[in-house]
Design a protein around this motif. Structure first.
Motif, short mmCIF file in Angstrom:
data_model
loop_
_atom_site.label_atom_id
_atom_site.label_comp_id
_atom_site.label_asym_id
_atom_site.label_seq_id
_atom_site.Cartn_x
_atom_site.Cartn_y
_atom_site.Cartn_z
N ALA A 39 24.47 37.85 -0.36
CA ALA A 39 24.20 36.41 -0.35
C ALA A 39 25.36 35.62 -0.98
CB ALA A 39 22.91 36.12 -1.13
N LEU A 40 25.46 34.37 -0.59
CA LEU A 40 26.44 33.47 -1.19
C LEU A 40 25.90 32.96 -2.53
CD1 LEU A 40 27.44 31.30 1.90
CD2 LEU A 40 28.77 33.11 0.83
N ALA A 41 26.80 32.75 -3.47
CA ALA A 41 26.40 32.22 -4.78
C ALA A 41 26.07 30.73 -4.69
CB ALA A 41 27.54 32.43 -5.78
N ASP A 42 25.32 30.25 -5.66
CA ASP A 42 25.00 28.83 -5.83
C ASP A 42 24.18 28.24 -4.69
OD1 ASP A 42 26.46 28.79 -8.27
OD2 ASP A 42 28.32 28.54 -7.14
N ALA A 43 23.31 29.04 -4.08
CA ALA A 43 22.44 28.53 -3.03
C ALA A 43 21.41 27.57 -3.63
CB ALA A 43 21.72 29.68 -2.33
N PRO A 44 21.19 26.42 -2.97
CA PRO A 44 20.18 25.48 -3.43
C PRO A 44 18.78 25.95 -3.03
CG PRO A 44 21.17 24.66 -1.42
CD PRO A 44 21.90 25.93 -1.78
N ILE A 45 17.75 25.20 -3.41
CA ILE A 45 16.39 25.58 -3.02
C ILE A 45 16.25 25.52 -1.50
CG2 ILE A 45 15.32 24.95 -5.21
CD1 ILE A 45 14.40 22.34 -3.97
N SER A 46 15.29 26.26 -0.98
CA SER A 46 15.12 26.37 0.46
C SER A 46 14.94 25.00 1.10
CB SER A 46 13.93 27.27 0.80
OG SER A 46 12.74 26.75 0.28
N GLY A 47 15.56 24.87 2.26
CA GLY A 47 15.46 23.63 3.02
C GLY A 47 16.50 22.59 2.66
N HIS A 48 17.29 22.83 1.62
CA HIS A 48 18.32 21.88 1.22
C HIS A 48 19.66 22.27 1.82
CE1 HIS A 48 16.24 19.49 -2.07
NE2 HIS A 48 15.31 20.27 -1.53
N TRP A 49 20.51 21.28 2.00
CA TRP A 49 21.82 21.49 2.58
C TRP A 49 22.64 22.43 1.71
CZ3 TRP A 49 23.88 21.26 7.08
CH2 TRP A 49 25.26 21.30 7.23
N PHE A 50 23.28 23.41 2.36
CA PHE A 50 24.09 24.41 1.67
C PHE A 50 25.46 24.43 2.34
CE2 PHE A 50 24.13 29.20 0.36
CZ PHE A 50 25.08 28.92 -0.61
N SER A 51 26.35 23.60 1.83
CA SER A 51 27.65 23.40 2.44
C SER A 51 28.45 24.70 2.59
CB SER A 51 28.45 22.39 1.61
OG SER A 51 29.62 22.02 2.29
N ALA A 52 28.44 25.56 1.58
CA ALA A 52 29.19 26.82 1.65
C ALA A 52 28.68 27.71 2.78
CB ALA A 52 29.13 27.56 0.32
N GLN A 53 27.38 27.72 3.00
CA GLN A 53 26.82 28.54 4.08
C GLN A 53 27.19 27.94 5.43
OE1 GLN A 53 23.85 28.21 6.31
NE2 GLN A 53 24.13 30.31 6.99
N PHE A 54 27.19 26.62 5.53
CA PHE A 54 27.59 25.97 6.77
C PHE A 54 29.04 26.30 7.09
CE2 PHE A 54 29.24 22.18 9.04
CZ PHE A 54 28.49 22.32 10.19
N GLN A 55 29.91 26.25 6.08
CA GLN A 55 31.32 26.58 6.28
C GLN A 55 31.47 28.04 6.75
OE1 GLN A 55 34.05 24.40 6.11
NE2 GLN A 55 34.92 26.14 7.20
N GLU A 56 30.66 28.94 6.17
CA GLU A 56 30.71 30.34 6.61
C GLU A 56 30.30 30.47 8.07
OE1 GLU A 56 27.78 33.50 5.30
OE2 GLU A 56 29.61 34.18 4.27
N LEU A 57 29.29 29.73 8.48
CA LEU A 57 28.87 29.75 9.88
C LEU A 57 30.00 29.27 10.80
CD1 LEU A 57 25.24 28.35 9.56
CD2 LEU A 57 25.89 30.69 10.13
N LEU A 58 30.68 28.21 10.39
CA LEU A 58 31.81 27.72 11.18
C LEU A 58 32.93 28.75 11.26
CD1 LEU A 58 32.07 24.03 9.91
CD2 LEU A 58 31.15 24.82 12.10
N ASP A 59 33.23 29.37 10.12
CA ASP A 59 34.30 30.38 10.07
C ASP A 59 33.99 31.59 10.94
OD1 ASP A 59 35.63 28.75 8.25
OD2 ASP A 59 35.05 29.94 6.50
N ASN A 60 32.70 31.93 11.07
CA ASN A 60 32.29 33.11 11.82
C ASN A 60 31.85 32.81 13.25
OD1 ASN A 60 32.77 34.80 9.61
ND2 ASN A 60 30.72 34.48 8.81
N ALA A 61 32.01 31.57 13.68
CA ALA A 61 31.55 31.18 15.02
C ALA A 61 32.26 31.99 16.11
CB ALA A 61 31.79 29.69 15.24
N TYR A 62 31.50 32.33 17.14
CA TYR A 62 32.07 32.99 18.30
C TYR A 62 31.51 32.31 19.53
CZ TYR A 62 33.72 36.35 21.61
OH TYR A 62 34.37 36.93 22.67
N PRO A 63 32.35 31.77 20.38
CA PRO A 63 33.80 31.78 20.26
C PRO A 63 34.26 30.92 19.09
CG PRO A 63 33.15 30.42 22.11
CD PRO A 63 31.89 31.06 21.57
N PRO A 64 35.45 31.21 18.57
CA PRO A 64 35.96 30.46 17.41
C PRO A 64 36.06 28.97 17.70
CG PRO A 64 37.33 32.38 17.84
CD PRO A 64 36.38 32.25 18.99
#
Length: 66
Positions: A39-64
């Motif tokens: 898991a990523l550190a500093d995750a907020p409570i469920s349902g709240h925006w998690f910028s670091a996780q969103f960035q990881e999704l963008l970084d791992n997108a396929y196609p890039p």
């Protein structure tokens, strides 16, 4: 980018709690072979925006994404 659960206990008025599987230091259980959660550190409570996780999704997108 929406959190599945907080990585630490975060006081809130929504009644949402800490989720061990969202804690990057959690050493797992027999169901996952006692492996770290990954898991990523500093995750907020469920349902709240998690910028670091969103960035990881963008970084791992396929196609890039450009």
């Amino acid at each position: 980018g929406e959190s599945d659960g907080s990585s630490t206990e975060i006081p809130n008025e929504e009644g949402k709690g800490f989720d061990r599987m969202c804690d990057p230091t959690y050493e797992g259980n027999p169901r996952n072979g006692n492996n770290l959660s990954g898991a990523l550190a500093d995750a907020p409570i469920s349902g709240h925006w998690f910028s670091a996780q969103f960035q990881e999704l963008l970084d791992n997108a396929y196609p890039p994404l450009d």
